[in-house]
Structure formats: structure tokens, C-alpha cells
Design an enzyme around this catalytic site. Sequence first.
Site, short mmCIF file in Angstrom:
data_model
loop_
_atom_site.label_atom_id
_atom_site.label_comp_id
_atom_site.label_asym_id
_atom_site.label_seq_id
_atom_site.Cartn_x
_atom_site.Cartn_y
_atom_site.Cartn_z
N SER A 175 104.60 21.94 31.59
CA SER A 175 103.19 22.20 31.29
C SER A 175 103.05 23.08 30.06
CB SER A 175 102.54 22.90 32.49
OG SER A 175 101.24 23.37 32.15
N LYS A 183 106.64 26.81 35.99
CA LYS A 183 107.07 25.69 35.15
C LYS A 183 108.14 26.13 34.15
CE LYS A 183 104.82 22.10 36.64
NZ LYS A 183 105.54 20.92 37.15
N TYR A 188 101.59 29.65 38.08
CA TYR A 188 101.85 28.25 37.78
C TYR A 188 102.64 28.11 36.48
CZ TYR A 188 101.10 23.52 36.08
OH TYR A 188 101.29 22.27 35.57
#
Length: 334
Positions: A132, A160, A156
Site C-alpha cells: 500500500s 504493510k 495499517y
Amino acid sequence: MAPAARAGAEARVADMTWLVTGGAGYIGAHVVRALRDADITPVVVDDLSSGHRAFVPEGVTFVRGSVLDGELLERTFAEHDVDGVIHVAGFKYAGVSVQRPLHTYAQNVTATATLLAAMADAGVGRIVFSSSAAVYGTPDVDLVTEATPKHPESPYGESKLIGEWLLADQGRAAGLRHTSLRYFNVVGSGTEEIRDTSPHNLFPLVFDALLDGRTPRINGNDYPTPDGTCVRDYIHVADLALSHVAAARRLAADEPVEPVYNLGSGDGVSVGDIMRTVAEVTGIDFEPEVAARRPGDPARIVASGELAARDLDWSMRHSLRDMVSSAWEARRGA
């Protein structure tokens, strides 16, 4: 690579089976179809926590279960003679990850480590990782490249980046061939059978508002951009899927790959542009409500896709109107 050698490599790739984790989700289901169109056999593992069984095409092997289940992964590798993995599964809600950090790390870090362990035990040595652009945080550059410093601002984004580190470490330790694809906002639909059902993404929120008779909302219109709204990379999901397959092919053919690629537009579009295009495509005339800026929202985040264009057949094949119209048709057909 010489023509004869390339032809042999392509023949080997066509005979391969690739596991797609999260293959019943919006992005994963498009990857599954792209693999099938490339004569590569897909096998799907998905726990249906956010995916949909109906998104998996008829005839494609579907295994319901979590990537956290190492025994299930080992059985799947053995039963289907898997040659490589496209790892799309994960908890993808950056904002929610701030409230649920442990869940995010379990789904995105522990699950990736579990997958890599199962791959090593099964002798599966190739993986394409769905990363991402959240790894960059709020970059202070006009155009993000793979070398732009990484400063994730949510669990998040951190998860990643850790996933990328896990792949790199396993590459050094065990010879794993890998690459990670970083991207921003994925929209559109390659088929009316699949749509974005996320409760947090812009297109579903706008379409749901219009279909419910509500006025869509945007956050801030006083940014230093041409129309005052934020500028972002929006890329079509079918284009994204093709580059996942190109990455798998390159790994399978033992061709060189970069450890990471940005799948970026190079110029971006504004939220205002999207709203105007939605009004044109849907035929619903509206002026979006303007709410306050969201804290931390930068005026512009756009990435270069130059490296991916060189190696992974990456290009923006779809216009903004294509993105909106395909997503709208899929939503209306739901």
C-alpha cells in the site's frame, strides 16, 4: 532472454497454479480473473470476512479459511501443487486500524508470517505482495517514487511496511523471490459481477448516498490545488490486476524484479473532478456538501508508475470516466 528461452518460460508459466489469498474480495477477484485470462490456474483462499463467495468465478477452486490457519495453507499447497502466491488478503481499513491495532497486526503481519512459513514448508518460492501507498504516510514531495522515505501514520500502513520487510528477510534467508506492489485508491470494475463493497471507500460512499437520495460529502475545498479539493491517485482495478499477473509471470520466468513498485498515475485527479464525473455518468445533478478538512489530509499525494511501466506492463488504460461508469454499472447491477 533469447526468444526460444522466453517461449519456454512462457509455456511453463501457462501450466502453473497460483494461490490468491483474499481472492473473493474486490481486488482479489479481479486478480483471479486476470490469471485465468492469462491461462494461469488460480486457487482462492478467503475467509469471507469482507469478500463474497459469488465474486469467485465458477470453476475456480475456492478454499474457505483464514491465512492465519497454517495447516489449511499447507493442505492447500499440497493438494493443488501451488507454484506461487499473490497475497491480497488483509485488513485494509487505515482509519479503523487506529482503533483496532492488534487486529490489524494479526491480519496483516502474523498472517503474512504464517503464509511465508507454509510456503517455505511446501517449497513454494514466489510471492507477489499487495502492499500500500500508506507506507509513505504524508510525503512532502510532488511525486512519490519507490525511494521516497517511508513514514506510515497508521497501524495499517505500518503493517504493510512490515509485510515488505518479512518478504525481504525471507528472500535473504531462503531465496524467496518476491515483489511488493504499492498503490493508492483502487476504483472501477472490470466486470459487473464484482464491485467495491467497502464501507469506507469514496466510490461506494458516493453511490450509496445518491441511491439513498442523500447528497455526497467531501472533506475540505480550500486546499492549494486547482479546484481546492484533494488530489489523489485513482487507478482502475482491472489495470491493477494485470500488473499483479505480470509480476507473477516475471517471477515465474526467473526474470529480474524490483523489491517494490508503485502503481501510480503520475498526475492524479481531484475529489472535485470525481464528483463532477459522477454527476455526468449517473445523470444525477448534485453539488457535494463540503465538510471540514480531515486532520492530516495532505493536499496532494500522487505516485510515479515509471518502474512498473518498465517491468510490469503497468499503464493507465482507463480514463476517470471509465472508472466511474464501470463502478456505477456494477453498483446498479448489484
